[in-house]
Write a protein that holds these residues in place. Structure first.
Motif, mmCIF file in Angstrom:
data_model
loop_
_atom_site.group_PDB
_atom_site.id
_atom_site.type_symbol
_atom_site.label_atom_id
_atom_site.label_comp_id
_atom_site.label_asym_id
_atom_site.label_seq_id
_atom_site.Cartn_x
_atom_site.Cartn_y
_atom_site.Cartn_z
ATOM 1 N N PRO A 84 -30.155 23.557 3.174
ATOM 2 C CA PRO A 84 -28.970 23.382 4.022
ATOM 3 C C PRO A 84 -28.130 24.655 4.080
ATOM 4 N N GLN A 142 -21.258 21.648 7.547
ATOM 5 C CA GLN A 142 -22.687 21.907 7.675
ATOM 6 C C GLN A 142 -22.903 22.954 8.764
ATOM 7 N N ILE A 153 -24.303 26.107 4.823
ATOM 8 C CA ILE A 153 -22.910 25.681 4.909
ATOM 9 C C ILE A 153 -22.065 26.820 5.456
#
Length: 279
Positions: free
Chosen positions: A189, A200, A191
């Motif tokens: 992921p 996100q 950020i």
């Protein structure tokens, strides 16, 4: 005039850099069950990661008490300071700024204290602090230093790539099934800090693609970056990552280790960039 800079331990600035610029750092605290530790003073970053690996739940972080800031202000008064500018962890994420403001009222009759919300975290906060410390050392007025902090807070960008979803799972931000699936697919992921909050910013399928994504973010602002910093959570590939960035920034790249305050949520292996964008 002697203007001094105060920040908190979420800035993740290296100790030698803090000392060289005369910055005072007020620590947050970390709780593992009934055990509480003062960030960096009673618990090193290495000890923090070792403890995390032994826990099924995440530790909790707590803002400094107003008294911790007041003590720092009084020490600076004794050291000859005529004004203090505090640059804090995003107020959207912590009560740290409130503590700094409450303490400022306690010393209002003795010294002016201005508290600025960085709207940022980790080395995003760190780069703002360093810029203000340089200006203060060059004789900048309190108004000048405060204005720079506010301006930099609006221009600083922070991007990070998480290496594991374990901490998000422990913190209840992602379910076990989703975490297992993402891990199996090697999803990393991304950020981004926006408006003082962590949002996100996408996802990449591998670590190498995540690093490339971060490099591309920096490359997109080539020639418009005044300060560039790298932060990492116990990453063995940080030197390689710094070298990947060098073609896009000719100045110094400050490297900071992500400590317990941000590491609690981001997890080991997180790596990121923070930089100021000049219009």
């Amino acid at each position: 005039m002697s203007i001094r800079i105060v920040t908190d331990s979420s800035c993740d600035l290296p100790e030698d850099v803090v000392a060289a610029h005369g910055v005072r750092v007020v620590p947050l605290s970390i709780r593992f069950g009934d055990e509480e530790f003062i960030d960096r003073e009673q618990l090193s970053t290495a000890e923090f990661w070792a403890k995390c690996a032994q826990q099924d739940t995440l530790p909790e972080t707590a803002a400094p008490a107003p008294g911790q800031f007041e003590q720092t202000y009084r020490e600076l008064i004794a050291d000859g300071a005529t004004g203090i500018v505090v640059i804090s962890l995003s107020s959207e994420l912590s009560a740290t700024m409130q503590s700094a403001e409450l303490a400022a009222r306690s010393v209002a009759d003795e010294i002016p204290v201005r508290v600025v919300d960085s709207h940022s975290i980790t080395m995003g906060l760190g780069t703002i602090v360093l810029a203000c410390a340089r200006l203060a050392a060059d004789g900048g007025s309190m108004d000048d230093v405060e204005a720079l902090a506010v301006d930099r807070a609006s221009r600083t960008r922070v991007f990070g790539a998480l290496d594991t979803l374990e901490n998000l799972k422990k913190g209840g931000r992602i379910g076990n099934a989703a975490a297992l699936l993402a891990t199996a697919l090697a999803i990393k992921p991304i950020i981004e800090v926006t408006g003082g909050k962590v949002e996100q910013g996408g996802k990449q399928r591998t670590r190498s693609k995540a690093l490339k994504f971060l490099v591309e973010k920096v490359a997109g602002f080539e020639g418009r970056i005044s300060d560039l910093a790298v932060m990492h959570a116990d990453c063995s590939d940080v030197d390689q990552f710094v070298e990947m960035l060098r073609p896009y920034h000719s100045g110094e790249i400050v490297v900071g280790e992500i400590g317990p305050v941000i590491g609690t949520h981001a997890g080991r292996g997180t790596i990121g960039v923070a930089f100021d964008v000049v219009d």
